[in-house]
Design an enzyme around this catalytic site. Sequence first.
Site, short mmCIF file in Angstrom:
data_model
loop_
_atom_site.label_atom_id
_atom_site.label_comp_id
_atom_site.label_asym_id
_atom_site.label_seq_id
_atom_site.Cartn_x
_atom_site.Cartn_y
_atom_site.Cartn_z
N THR A 26 35.05 43.51 81.45
CA THR A 26 33.65 43.14 81.76
C THR A 26 33.54 41.61 81.80
O THR A 26 34.55 40.92 81.96
CB THR A 26 32.69 43.77 80.73
N ASN A 27 32.35 41.07 81.70
CA ASN A 27 32.12 39.62 81.66
C ASN A 27 30.90 39.35 80.77
O ASN A 27 30.21 40.30 80.37
CB ASN A 27 31.91 39.09 83.10
N PRO A 28 30.64 38.07 80.45
CA PRO A 28 29.59 37.80 79.46
C PRO A 28 28.15 37.80 79.98
O PRO A 28 27.25 37.33 79.29
CB PRO A 28 29.94 36.41 78.93
N ALA A 93 26.38 40.65 87.72
CA ALA A 93 27.74 40.09 87.65
C ALA A 93 28.70 41.28 87.67
O ALA A 93 29.13 41.76 86.63
CB ALA A 93 27.89 39.27 86.38
#
Length: 221
Positions: A26-28, A93
């Site tokens: 995933t990403n932040p 995102a």
Amino acid sequence: MKARPIRCLVSAGPTREFFDPVRFVTNPSSGKMGYALAAAAQQIGWEVELVSGPVSLPAPEGVRVQQVVTGQDMFEAMDARFDDCDVLIMTAAIVDFKPRAQADHKIKKHELEMVIEMDPVVDVLATISKRKKNQLILGFAAETNNLEEYALRKLTQKNADWIAANQIGGPDSAFEKDSNTLYLFGRSGERLQLGPAPKVKIAARLIEFLSQQLAIPKTKA
Ligand code: CTP
């Protein structure tokens, strides 16, 4: 006759791509910018649908929220709604790649391959925007370097009218923070900076800006 409200479709938050039932890529992304935009659009009287990856934010008042997890889920939810919207705002995102294999059990340490093969995830915006009719499309770009060059490339590659670019890693870096600076690039060479300011303020200004854009008659390409 009363005019119907502007229909606005917003995507927000990260996606997750699992390689076993408890682990994922995933990403932040916190979803804050997308949720603030959905709330601001609802406040000026637009009918707003928000498609959201996993975040820990409450649904904005008066906004219909569809929760999704993976990039494919995000694609299906956006694809089903795109044709009926007037304004599309893509802040999500979306993780661009997914593990080729997904184990159906938790992978034990000793079984874990140290190289995980990845496949591409569908580009949601580039795919649905091929069917663009009269929609006003605002894409986002998250860049660590060459912000302008990459943002301009995304304008055309993703068939967007505007790209709002975030400089990742700068003093007003986008991910997880409450404030932000956005650099807006338009299809006819326009440039605009919003912020630094709290995301809620930037969202209100951006929605106001998009509503002005809707009022400008379209010239033929
Ligand atoms: N986007 C999308 N589908 C993807 C990836 C991104 O629809 N699989 C959308 C984002 O919501 C955003 C825009 O495309 O509006 C740009 O996203 P960004 O992450 O900046 O760029 P990428 O397309 O992922 O390209 P790169 O990783 O090469 O910068």
